[in-house]
Design an enzyme around this catalytic site. Structure first.
Site, PDB file in Angstrom:
ATOM      1  N   GLY A  24      24.036  73.762  41.681  1.00 56.41           N
ATOM      2  CA  GLY A  24      23.233  72.553  41.551  1.00 56.41           C
ATOM      3  C   GLY A  24      23.279  72.041  40.131  1.00 56.41           C
ATOM      4  N   SER A  25      23.190  70.736  39.971  1.00 53.31           N
ATOM      5  CA  SER A  25      23.146  70.158  38.632  1.00 53.31           C
ATOM      6  C   SER A  25      22.356  68.870  38.689  1.00 53.31           C
ATOM      7  CB  SER A  25      24.555  69.880  38.108  1.00 53.31           C
ATOM      8  OG  SER A  25      25.205  68.934  38.924  1.00 53.31           O
ATOM      9  N   THR A  28      18.327  67.500  34.101  1.00 52.00           N
ATOM     10  CA  THR A  28      17.656  68.422  33.191  1.00 52.00           C
ATOM     11  C   THR A  28      18.303  69.790  33.073  1.00 52.00           C
ATOM     12  OG1 THR A  28      16.194  69.150  34.965  1.00 52.00           O
ATOM     13  CG2 THR A  28      15.418  67.339  33.576  1.00 52.00           C
ATOM     14  N   VAL A  30      21.451  72.909  34.778  1.00 50.39           N
ATOM     15  CA  VAL A  30      22.473  73.371  35.713  1.00 50.39           C
ATOM     16  C   VAL A  30      21.954  74.650  36.350  1.00 50.39           C
ATOM     17  CG1 VAL A  30      24.779  74.386  35.894  1.00 50.39           C
ATOM     18  CG2 VAL A  30      24.427  72.374  34.486  1.00 50.39           C
ATOM     19  N   ASP A 146       7.858  67.333  41.470  1.00 48.37           N
ATOM     20  CA  ASP A 146       9.234  66.932  41.812  1.00 48.37           C
ATOM     21  C   ASP A 146       9.579  67.334  43.246  1.00 48.37           C
ATOM     22  OD1 ASP A 146      11.610  65.681  41.291  1.00 48.37           O
ATOM     23  OD2 ASP A 146      12.520  67.356  40.223  1.00 48.37           O
TER      24      ASP A 146
END
Length: 527
Positions: A24-25, A28, A30, A146
């Site tokens: 995932g990246s 904010t 990696v 989030d």
């Protein structure tokens, strides 16, 4: 007799972790899979660049402490954290099923979303587990900040856990949990962000998560958040000025929504109320009729995971490359490179490794800035004059004949010889600056005209607005609304030559808002 690895504490030594594929990246950080040798276990490591955040280590430690005390079956387990060079590494449980966003992308890529991406029982099952996790966080005084499909993870047994809780969101806000201060930049897309978070007028509470939860419900059905096609500033403007989005918002083919019933739509509308006090709590939502359709984790295992992409299918392998930066780099082919101190570029081994492994790097502007927290917007070259020539101020109740003038035009630059200009520089000359004037009242209720230029392709609406705030010409609470309306004008200058809008900073005392006299309002025009 060797010690049982499960009894060992989690290591805070970087060398005990073998970094593997990128899973995932974002703006904010990696996230990489890794193997912890002492524990003989695969984990997920979220690597966050500390240089990009404005948070003190004391604040960080408090937030990490809160994370470490969270123990719930619907919250991803946090193991430990430590600093490597200029990065904070968060070690967490690895959920091999990936995120719900991975599932959505897989279904859409196969063209299996014509009648909706996920069906109601699947959505109800996933979201019920998310609500259980949110209820736990909210009861413990935590706000996730989030909630979205990309942060809902699945275990291979069909379990559902919320990720990205705590430090990563905390870092993104500069450690400002209540957002009473003005953030300098928005990190990532605001598609899931509640209106009260965008406005930045007051602090916000756990009800902001409920709005994001409602947007996520739409995402699970349609495959995307309602305003996903628009740039961030447009999303802010649409969210603040329009009625709350619904299942239909932004969906062209309404046929795909036919199978979704009234209880699902009603649940979404309850979450997406602009007044946070009217939104239900997580505990109240769990009692909603829609969640009677929820099944168990075995249902998800059979329905979703058996046709989901494997961890290797959705990941990008990391190529090891000699260097000294100690950072991951995204390459032009979408892969990742890890540069570290292992090889000496002058050695034979180092040169061989370079020739075999190095890939073309993406342009400088896309390397570290893509991986870590959003950098400050590019400067707009606006210069605030030391002395501002102002005409006589006008009382708040009168329209002035000549408002105070504030010039923010950039200084003239010396002309370059024609032969010295590159093609890139010549193409920049075709970007004609737009001259604008922002008319609004200052803290003394005097009307000011602030004149400035915006160059498409160089300036950003948020960057210019931030400079106006830094110069003391605009109230910090009005960052979002000024930037959103500036974006509206520069996107379509022919049709939007002048806009009048309500300021988030509002009016003081007994003043009555008046858009004609610009009391509590501002006007932005092309001059």
């Amino acid at each position: 007799m060797s010690e049982d690895s499960s009894a060992l504490p989690w290591s805070i030594n970087r060398d005990d972790y073998e970094l593997q594929e990128v899973i995932g990246s974002g703006a904010t950080a990696v996230v990489q899979a890794a193997y912890c040798a002492p524990k003989k276990e695969r984990v997920a490591i979220k690597r966050i660049n500390l240089e990009k955040c404005q948070t003190s280590m004391d604040e960080l430690l408090k937030e990490i402490q809160a994370m470490s005390q969270c123990h719930h079956p619907n919250i991803v387990s946090y193991y430990t954290s430590f600093v490597v060079k200029d990065e904070l590494w968060l070690v967490m449980k690895l959920l091999s099923g990936g995120s719900v966003l991975d599932i959505i992308k897989h279904i859409v890529a196969k063209g299996e979303h014509k009648s909706g991406v996920l069906d109601e029982p699947t959505i109800a099952t996933i979201l019920r587990e998310v609500l259980e996790g949110l209820e736990y966080l909210h009861k413990n005084g935590q706000i996730h900040r989030d909630v979205k499909a990309g942060n809902i993870l699945l275990g291979e047994d069909g379990s559902v856990q919320i990720a990205d809780f705590g430090v990563s969101a905390f870092l993104a806000t500069g450690g400002d949990i209540t957002r009473n201060k003005v953030r300098k930049t928005f990190v990532g897309t605001p598609c899931w962000m509640a209106p009260e978070v965008m406005e930045q007028v007051r602090g916000y509470d756990f009800k902001a998560d409920i709005w994001s939860f409602g947007i996520t419900a739409i995402e699970l059905a349609t495959g995307a958040a309602p305003y996903h096609k628009y740039p961030p500033m447009k999303v802010l403007m649409l969210t603040l000025q329009n009625d709350p989005p619904s299942l239909e918002t932004g969906v062209q083919d309404k046929e795909m929504l036919k199978k979704y019933g009234k209880s699902f739509r009603k649940m979404i509308s309850l979450c997406l109320q602009k007044d946070p006090e009217k939104r239900p709590t997580a505990a109240e939502l769990l009692r909603h009729k829609f969640f009677q359709k929820a099944k168990n984790k075995e249902f998800l295992q059979e329905k979703i995971l058996q046709r989901a992409p494997t961890i290797s299918e959705r990941s990008k392998k990391v190529r090891r490359v000699p260097g000294s930066s100690g950072r991951l780099h995204k390459t032009e082919d979408g892969g990742w490179e890890w540069s570290d101190d292992e090889f000496d570029e002058e050695s034979e081994e180092g040169r061989a490794a370079i020739s075999q492994l190095r890939s073309p790097r993406v342009k400088d502007s896309l390397s570290s800035s893509e991986l870590f927290a959003a950098a400050e917007p590019m400067g707009t070259l606006l210069q605030v004059p030391e002395q501002i020539s102002a005409h006589l101020p006008q009382p708040a109740g009168q329209m002035p004949t000549q408002p105070a003038q504030v010039s923010l035009l950039p200084p003239a630059e010396p002309a370059k010889p024609a032969q010295a200009q590159s093609s890139g520089e010549r193409s920049q000359e075709t970007k004609i600056p737009i001259s604008l004037v922002l008319r609004l009242r200052n803290s003394k209720k005097e009307l000011n005209d602030i004149r400035f230029e915006f160059t498409p392709g160089r300036d950003t609406a948020e960057g210019v607005s931030q400079e106006l705030i830094s110069a003391g010409l605009v109230d910090g609470r009005d960052l979002v609304i000024v930037a959103a309306n500036l974006q509206k004008i520069v996107e379509e200058p022919q049709s939007n030559r002048s806009v009048t809008f309500k300021l988030a900073s509002g009016v003081e005392g007994s003043d009555i808002p008046d858009d004609g006299k610009l009391i509590g309002f501002a006007q932005l025009s092309i001059s």
